[in-house]
Design a protein around this motif. Structure first.
Motif, PDB file in Angstrom:
ATOM      1  N   LYS A 165       0.825  -1.202   0.000  1.00 34.65           N
ATOM      2  CA  LYS A 165       0.000   0.000   0.000  1.00 34.65           C
ATOM      3  C   LYS A 165       0.865   1.259   0.000  1.00 34.65           C
ATOM      4  N   ARG A 166       0.366   2.297  -0.650  1.00 33.39           N
ATOM      5  CA  ARG A 166       1.028   3.598  -0.602  1.00 33.39           C
ATOM      6  C   ARG A 166       0.899   4.173   0.810  1.00 33.39           C
ATOM      7  N   GLN A 167       2.021   4.704   1.326  1.00 32.51           N
ATOM      8  CA  GLN A 167       2.018   5.309   2.655  1.00 32.51           C
ATOM      9  C   GLN A 167       2.652   6.703   2.601  1.00 32.51           C
ATOM     10  N   ILE A 168       2.335   7.507   3.623  1.00 34.48           N
ATOM     11  CA  ILE A 168       2.910   8.838   3.756  1.00 34.48           C
ATOM     12  C   ILE A 168       3.331   9.052   5.204  1.00 34.48           C
ATOM     13  N   LEU A 169       4.466   9.692   5.386  1.00 36.47           N
ATOM     14  CA  LEU A 169       4.945   9.983   6.735  1.00 36.47           C
ATOM     15  C   LEU A 169       4.243  11.235   7.258  1.00 36.47           C
ATOM     16  N   LEU A 170       3.643  11.117   8.425  1.00 38.01           N
ATOM     17  CA  LEU A 170       2.989  12.245   9.087  1.00 38.01           C
ATOM     18  C   LEU A 170       3.512  12.365  10.505  1.00 38.01           C
ATOM     19  N   ALA A 171       3.611  13.608  10.973  1.00 39.70           N
ATOM     20  CA  ALA A 171       4.167  13.871  12.306  1.00 39.70           C
ATOM     21  C   ALA A 171       3.185  14.700  13.123  1.00 39.70           C
ATOM     22  N   LEU A 172       3.096  14.382  14.408  1.00 38.42           N
ATOM     23  CA  LEU A 172       2.290  15.164  15.345  1.00 38.42           C
ATOM     24  C   LEU A 172       3.226  16.124  16.070  1.00 38.42           C
ATOM     25  N   HIS A 173       3.195  17.392  15.675  1.00 35.74           N
ATOM     26  CA  HIS A 173       4.060  18.396  16.275  1.00 35.74           C
ATOM     27  C   HIS A 173       3.499  18.848  17.622  1.00 35.74           C
ATOM     28  N   HIS A 174       4.388  19.315  18.480  1.00 34.19           N
ATOM     29  CA  HIS A 174       3.965  19.762  19.801  1.00 34.19           C
ATOM     30  C   HIS A 174       2.860  20.804  19.713  1.00 34.19           C
ATOM     31  N   ARG A 175       2.952  21.728  18.735  1.00 34.42           N
ATOM     32  CA  ARG A 175       1.978  22.820  18.658  1.00 34.42           C
ATOM     33  C   ARG A 175       0.582  22.332  18.298  1.00 34.42           C
ATOM     34  N   HIS A 176       0.479  21.084  17.792  1.00 32.03           N
ATOM     35  CA  HIS A 176      -0.826  20.521  17.445  1.00 32.03           C
ATOM     36  C   HIS A 176      -1.217  19.371  18.364  1.00 32.03           C
ATOM     37  N   GLY A 177      -0.526  19.271  19.488  1.00 32.24           N
ATOM     38  CA  GLY A 177      -0.807  18.167  20.396  1.00 32.24           C
ATOM     39  C   GLY A 177      -2.234  18.139  20.890  1.00 32.24           C
ATOM     40  N   ASP A 178      -2.810  19.317  21.127  1.00 32.35           N
ATOM     41  CA  ASP A 178      -4.185  19.386  21.651  1.00 32.35           C
ATOM     42  C   ASP A 178      -5.221  19.033  20.594  1.00 32.35           C
ATOM     43  N   THR A 179      -4.914  19.297  19.334  1.00 32.96           N
ATOM     44  CA  THR A 179      -5.886  19.041  18.274  1.00 32.96           C
ATOM     45  C   THR A 179      -5.749  17.648  17.678  1.00 32.96           C
ATOM     46  N   GLY A 180      -4.579  17.037  17.838  1.00 30.31           N
ATOM     47  CA  GLY A 180      -4.343  15.735  17.241  1.00 30.31           C
ATOM     48  C   GLY A 180      -4.154  15.781  15.740  1.00 30.31           C
ATOM     49  N   MET A 181      -3.805  16.939  15.216  1.00 26.70           N
ATOM     50  CA  MET A 181      -3.617  17.077  13.770  1.00 26.70           C
ATOM     51  C   MET A 181      -2.183  16.734  13.372  1.00 26.70           C
ATOM     52  N   ARG A 252       5.022   8.682  12.081  1.00 26.13           N
ATOM     53  CA  ARG A 252       4.970   7.325  11.530  1.00 26.13           C
ATOM     54  C   ARG A 252       4.350   7.355  10.144  1.00 26.13           C
ATOM     55  N   PHE A 253       4.527   6.248   9.433  1.00 26.31           N
ATOM     56  CA  PHE A 253       3.928   6.111   8.117  1.00 26.31           C
ATOM     57  C   PHE A 253       2.486   5.644   8.261  1.00 26.31           C
ATOM     58  N   PHE A 254       1.592   6.305   7.505  1.00 21.49           N
ATOM     59  CA  PHE A 254       0.178   5.950   7.478  1.00 21.49           C
ATOM     60  C   PHE A 254      -0.205   5.509   6.075  1.00 21.49           C
ATOM     61  N   ASP A 255      -1.071   4.481   5.993  1.00 21.28           N
ATOM     62  CA  ASP A 255      -1.662   4.146   4.701  1.00 21.28           C
ATOM     63  C   ASP A 255      -2.480   5.341   4.218  1.00 21.28           C
ATOM     64  N   VAL A 256      -2.406   5.647   2.925  1.00 22.01           N
ATOM     65  CA  VAL A 256      -3.105   6.832   2.427  1.00 22.01           C
ATOM     66  C   VAL A 256      -4.621   6.682   2.478  1.00 22.01           C
ATOM     67  N   ASP A 257      -5.129   5.451   2.629  1.00 23.74           N
ATOM     68  CA  ASP A 257      -6.571   5.262   2.774  1.00 23.74           C
ATOM     69  C   ASP A 257      -7.001   5.184   4.237  1.00 23.74           C
ATOM     70  N   ASP A 258      -6.091   5.492   5.143  1.00 20.30           N
ATOM     71  CA  ASP A 258      -6.423   5.444   6.580  1.00 20.30           C
ATOM     72  C   ASP A 258      -5.611   6.515   7.316  1.00 20.30           C
ATOM     73  N   LEU A 259      -5.887   7.772   7.002  1.00 21.12           N
ATOM     74  CA  LEU A 259      -5.115   8.883   7.549  1.00 21.12           C
ATOM     75  C   LEU A 259      -5.771   9.466   8.799  1.00 21.12           C
TER      76      LEU A 259
END
Length: 281
Positions: A165-181, A252-259
């Motif tokens: 599956k295609r994956q993309i690396l996404l990071a949870l930065h400290h400034r978005h810790g409260d939103t979970g974005m 971490r890497f996320f599947d692009v159909d489960d972001l």
């Protein structure tokens, strides 16, 4: 008396109507107004990518000139009621690129004008140059131009070794810790550094990975405070994820159909993520 149209700016916010759309306020030409046109004046003519009568002014100047009237946290003009200032981050997803870039420019130019009332070399008072965007010292003639800070933002992708599956690396930065974005890897280009080197360095610093096959995608002016975001897509080339502790909670890497939750439309991060989603496997 000649009248012009103003975008009214307060820090990183723009005056909007009740639907959250920016409005233009008509008024007489003010000394504090900043032209939103591009380019220098030559032989009495300027290259304009916005209408020649479009300017930006700060909220305080607009109130002083009686162009807007404050009522609590709302504002009225002669033609609009119940206006409010809306942050650029909140407004950008409802704007087309042309208007978004114009507002970004307005925010950056008002900040530049406010930050250069005095010369950085000799401390003398400055005034705006008549034919270009420059604050000129009245004493030593030093000119201060609007500064743009280049930043890279990178979508790192791979094919999962077992699921394909295609994956993309996404990071949870400290400034978005409260939103979970979750977002992408980004950072400032340093002095004497190429754009490509900045991509490799920031990825290694923030998540400990190496990348290859860098592809420039697009750019976006971003007024926090005066950034130009340069977007890339890159392939994962190796390494184990080790988030930079003082900036990132998790990556971490996320599947692009489960972001997870990601940046909204109107941001270059959203555009890059959507581009990876639609890459062929």
């Amino acid at each position: 008396m000649n009248h012009v149209e103003y975008l009214i700016i307060d820090k990183d916010s723009v005056l909007c109507d009740e639907e959250g759309l920016p409005i233009m306020v008509q008024g007489a030409m003010l000394d504090e107004a900043v032209s939103l046109g591009f380019g220098e004046v030559h032989n009495g003519h300027a290259s304009q990518l916005t209408p020649s009568n479009t300017f930006a002014i700060s909220k305080d100047v607009a109130i002083k000139a009686n162009l807007i009237h404050a009522y609590g946290n709302k504002y009225d003009t002669s033609t609009h009621k119940s206006l409010a200032f809306l942050g650029y981050r909140s407004a950008v997803n409802a704007l087309d690129d042309s208007l978004a870039y114009t507002i970004s420019r307005a925010i950056q130019l008002i900040l530049w004008q406010n930050d250069h009332q005095f010369c950085s070399r000799c401390g003398g008072r400055t005034h705006r140059h008549q034919s270009e965007h420059a604050m000129m010292c009245q004493r030593c003639r030093h000119r201060a131009y609007p500064r743009v800070q280049p930043c890279i933002i990178t979508a790192i992708t791979r094919i999962h070794p077992t699921t394909a599956k295609r994956q993309i690396l996404l990071a949870l930065h400290h400034r978005h810790g409260d939103t979970g974005m979750y977002g992408l890897i980004a950072g400032f280009v340093e002095a004497g550094e190429s754009i490509e080197s900045a991509v490799h360095r920031e990825v290694m610093e923030e998540v400990g990975l190496s990348v290859s096959n860098l592809r420039y995608h697009s750019s976006q002016p971003w007024p926090y405070p005066t950034n130009l975001m340069l977007g890339f897509i890159a392939d994962y080339a190796g390494g184990e994820i080790h988030p930079q502790a003082d900036e990132i909670n998790e990556a971490r890497f996320f599947d692009v159909d489960d972001l997870p939750l990601t940046p909204k439309a109107g941001t270059i991060a959203h555009t890059l993520i959507q581009s990876v989603i639609h890459l062929p496997t």
